[in-house]
Design an enzyme around this catalytic site. Sequence first.
Site, mmCIF file in Angstrom:
data_model
loop_
_atom_site.group_PDB
_atom_site.id
_atom_site.type_symbol
_atom_site.label_atom_id
_atom_site.label_comp_id
_atom_site.label_asym_id
_atom_site.label_seq_id
_atom_site.Cartn_x
_atom_site.Cartn_y
_atom_site.Cartn_z
ATOM 1 N N ASP A 10 85.704 -70.123 29.704
ATOM 2 C CA ASP A 10 85.487 -70.784 28.416
ATOM 3 C C ASP A 10 86.190 -72.138 28.320
ATOM 4 O OD1 ASP A 10 84.117 -68.493 27.918
ATOM 5 O OD2 ASP A 10 85.166 -67.964 26.075
ATOM 6 N N ASN A 42 90.293 -65.218 27.058
ATOM 7 C CA ASN A 42 89.406 -66.037 27.884
ATOM 8 C C ASN A 42 89.786 -65.971 29.363
ATOM 9 O OD1 ASN A 42 87.747 -66.960 25.820
ATOM 10 N ND2 ASN A 42 89.087 -68.685 25.354
ATOM 11 N N GLU A 69 84.742 -74.948 26.868
ATOM 12 C CA GLU A 69 84.013 -75.824 25.964
ATOM 13 C C GLU A 69 84.933 -76.642 25.053
ATOM 14 O OE1 GLU A 69 81.541 -72.939 24.291
ATOM 15 O OE2 GLU A 69 83.094 -71.989 23.102
ATOM 16 N N ASP A 83 91.092 -73.787 24.845
ATOM 17 C CA ASP A 83 90.985 -72.428 24.298
ATOM 18 C C ASP A 83 91.882 -71.506 25.120
ATOM 19 O OD1 ASP A 83 90.194 -70.376 22.680
ATOM 20 O OD2 ASP A 83 88.086 -70.414 23.239
ATOM 21 N N ARG A 94 76.051 -69.503 31.410
ATOM 22 C CA ARG A 94 76.668 -69.985 30.171
ATOM 23 C C ARG A 94 75.621 -70.824 29.453
ATOM 24 N NH1 ARG A 94 81.128 -68.485 27.187
ATOM 25 N NH2 ARG A 94 82.259 -70.284 26.380
ATOM 26 N N ASP A 116 79.435 -67.887 39.443
ATOM 27 C CA ASP A 116 79.634 -66.577 40.054
ATOM 28 C C ASP A 116 80.196 -65.583 39.038
ATOM 29 O OD1 ASP A 116 78.739 -67.214 42.560
ATOM 30 O OD2 ASP A 116 80.726 -67.564 43.421
ATOM 31 N N VAL A 160 82.796 -62.713 38.353
ATOM 32 C CA VAL A 160 84.120 -62.377 38.877
ATOM 33 C C VAL A 160 84.518 -61.023 38.300
ATOM 34 C CG1 VAL A 160 86.545 -63.033 39.004
ATOM 35 C CG2 VAL A 160 84.778 -64.803 39.060
#
Length: 377
Positions: free
Chosen positions: A265, A252, A267, A247, A79, A134, A136
């Site tokens: 996600d 997501n 953030e 979010d 990320r 990781d 997924v």
Amino acid sequence: MDRPRPPADTKLRRSGRDTAALAARLAPWLATVLPAGAGDLGVTLLDGIDANGMSSETLSLEATWTEGGRPRSGRYVARVVPDPEDVPVFPRYSLRDQYDTMRLVGELTDVPVPRVHRLEPTGEVIGSPFFLMDHVDGVVPRDVLPYNFGDNWLYDAAPEDRRRLQDRTIETIARLHAIPGAGSAFAFLARSAAGGSTPLARGLADTRAWYDFAVTGLGRSPLVERGLAWLAATVPRTRETVLCWGDARIGNILYRDFTPAAVLDWEMAALGPRELDVSWLILAHRVFESITTVLALPGMPDFLREEDVTAAYEKAAGVTLDDLTWYHVYNGVRWAIVFMRTGARQIHFGEVERPADIETLLHHRPLLVELLEKVGA
């Protein structure tokens, strides 16, 4: 009569980064993550993840190495903080907050999140800070083109499978909100007290600052400003503070058998009332539904309906939700700011021409107008 067809498929461009040399730059750093004694390290950068997400850059990679004389391999996802020159959605990216939030959610709950490995905060390895987690396995409802446009695994699913996905998603959000002592465990997510005396007031102050950031070089939106004025005059009192995913939408989440396998996600994670996430889940689908209405597509009107979502959430969480009207307007305004920034990014990359009216960038404009008219703003 033939059903109207959506526009041709497209991809989300988030970065102007040259990825050709990234694998070679990642390999020496990845050697510090792997077990001691690992050798013959190789890194292959896989196809980017460009059907979902509107903000951060995501890199998928495979590593191979030898350990104890035996070949090993692993799939990872990085990320990455976007480059300021690539018109990022947010004015500030706190990668440490995202990393710590995912780590703590994994430790404190059974909410499925990818295991995080290492944070590289300096930007010296690939030019921007990033963290590694990781890979997924699973499938994600598409953002581009949106899942409710048709011709994808969720749209074509049986009604009972769609309902299972809906209910399991809501249960997952309820479990996230049930973390005890979230205000202390996630205190690093608390916004500056300068924005107000409550989490909602501070969140609204941050939203106003985000809008001021978004208008630079683009122009102002009378609709957004109407919404911000109404929100500031009507901030509700709240009863509690939970960890909000921020979010909270199906785009997501990685699913297996219509059940969440990984929540992604983080953030926009924040401390606040649970209604923020419940509203975002409902409104995110309504945003996509408003686009299908404009395009005369059937959409998915029976999916993620407000009455179904709130009933399922209240049952899973054992609470009664407050009225969601204020939160819908709040999240509708925040979606508008997202669209302003992603539109500015498309202009930057030459994908669209700069419009005379910046509100044409608001793909959910009819929905935002409806929300504001409903409250008399």
